[in-house]
Design an enzyme around this catalytic site. Structure first.
Site, PDB file in Angstrom:
ATOM      1  N   ALA A 131      36.558 -36.753 -89.476  1.00 23.40           N
ATOM      2  CA  ALA A 131      36.790 -36.670 -90.926  1.00 23.40           C
ATOM      3  C   ALA A 131      38.271 -36.438 -91.184  1.00 23.40           C
ATOM      4  CB  ALA A 131      35.963 -35.555 -91.546  1.00 23.40           C
ATOM      5  N   GLU A 243      51.195 -31.866-102.785  1.00 23.53           N
ATOM      6  CA  GLU A 243      51.348 -32.129-101.354  1.00 23.53           C
ATOM      7  C   GLU A 243      51.816 -33.563-101.123  1.00 23.53           C
ATOM      8  OE1 GLU A 243      48.630 -32.591 -97.295  1.00 23.53           O
ATOM      9  OE2 GLU A 243      47.844 -31.467 -99.007  1.00 23.53           O
TER      10      GLU A 243
END
Length: 378
Positions: A131, A243
């Site tokens: 993932a 981010e």
């Protein structure tokens, strides 16, 4: 084209960052690359100089500065060729804001001052072997047991993994609830059952500490939950635009720096009795790069302005991350070509930049995922 973002105070801060990197980092940089991490001493010195968690309020150990000071830090790391210091920036402008915006007063007081001083190093553990960009696919679980959650699972490709004293862990508290079943926890490295795996050897960013983390029945107090149970995905979506913008900011600065290095090299290097810069093919390539870099600069500065105003949306941040990371890689590859054989020698900064930059198209969400996020707004 002149920039209008920065005040005189920001420019003075830029000079301080430059001196710090030149005096404390560059003399040891080759050693850091060889050993695979930057010494903890640098973290403490950066904290003492006010370079860690500068946007965190004073009551939690920071100085409450605006994000432009962090932008200066990102850009100077690129301009001076020390991309590996981005682990410090992740600690300050990704990990710390999660705690500030989602943590209880107890968690803020317990961790943020020590992060600002460099006493504690922070990491965030999202990615797993199966993932990456699909955060809903994480398999790490957190099961409530009285006054604790019991966490089991593993994470990989984690920045600051080997050094970290605390890590924000993305885990499933309700595997059947999809995005609403994801929660965030602060795990202290001293907690039983928490362990660090091997340091990962990367193509680039060789001095940036990257590794694996494992959680074997780690008992985490309920008060170490960030926000509310099931609110992890929403918190992630709130923080991801900043981010991703950070990656774009660094990419834009690195592309500008690569152009500067390469223009200087082409003035010095001679072939067939004249400077490389005198050849039309070289001048036209550099003219193309300069134009594209300038276009990227205008866009990224506008995104920074929107972020400062709290108006940067996820799609625009995704555009910035996608476009600037792709531009950076293309520009640096062209610059390596103009360096000829020397562009493949590790002692040349353009070579390090070439290796370091490639991952920007992957981390923080791949280019393909960024395009999918943008497409959803069509």
């Amino acid at each position: 084209m002149p920039r209008t973002l920065f005040s005189e105070e920001h420019l003075q801060f830029k000079e301080s960052v430059q001196r710090f990197i030149e005096q404390e980092v560059l003399p040891h940089y080759e050693h850091y690359e060889e050993q695979g991490f930057i010494d903890r001493e640098i973290w403490k010195k950066a904290g003492a100089a006010g370079f860690l968690c500068s946007s965190i309020p004073g009551e939690y150990g920071g100085v409450g500065a605006d994000k432009l000071y962090s932008v200066v830090l990102f850009e100077e790391c690129m301009r001076l060729g020390v991309a590996n210091l981005m682990g410090l920036n992740l600690h300050s402008e990704i990990v710390a804001p999660y705690i500030l915006h989602n943590g209880s007063e107890y968690l803020k007081q317990a961790y943020l001052p020590k992060m600002a001083s460099g006493e504690m190093i922070g990491a965030i553990a999202m990615t797993e072997a199966g993932a990456g960009s699909d955060l809903q696919g994480v398999r790490t679980t957190a099961v409530r047991d009285g006054d604790h959650y019991v966490i089991n699972g593993s994470k990989t490709f984690i920045t600051n993994a080997m050094h970290c004293d605390l890590v924000i862990v993305v885990a499933k508290t309700d595997p059947s609830a999809g995005a609403k079943g994801i929660s965030l926890f602060i795990v202290d490295s001293a907690m039983p059952g928490f362990s660090k795996g091997k340091r990962l050897k990367k193509v680039g960013l060789k001095a940036q500490d990257t590794g694996e983390l494992f959680f074997d029945n780690v008992r985490v107090p309920v008060h170490n939950l960030l926000g509310v149970e099931g609110g992890g995905f929403a918190a992630l979506m709130q923080e991801l635009p900043w981010e991703r913008l950070q990656i774009a900011i660094s990419a834009a600065a690195m592309a500008e720096t690569a152009l500067e290095w390469t223009t200087g090299y082409c003035r010095e290097r001679k072939a067939f009795g004249k400077e490389i810069l005198d050849f039309q093919v070289t001048r036209h390539k550099l003219a193309q790069i300069k134009t594209e870099v300038q276009i990227g600069r205008v866009f990224i500065d506008r995104c920074i302005e929107l972020s400062l105003q709290g108006q940067l949306d996820a799609a625009t941040a995704s555009m910035a991350k996608y476009w600037l990371s792709e531009l950076q890689c293309r520009v640096i590859d062209d610059c390596v070509q103009l360096h000829g054989g020397y562009g493949y020698m590790w002692e040349y900064p353009i070579t390090r930049a070439w290796a370091d930059s490639r991952v920007t198209r992957i981390y923080g969400g791949t280019t393909e995922i960024m395009k999918e996020l943008i497409a959803r707004t069509l």
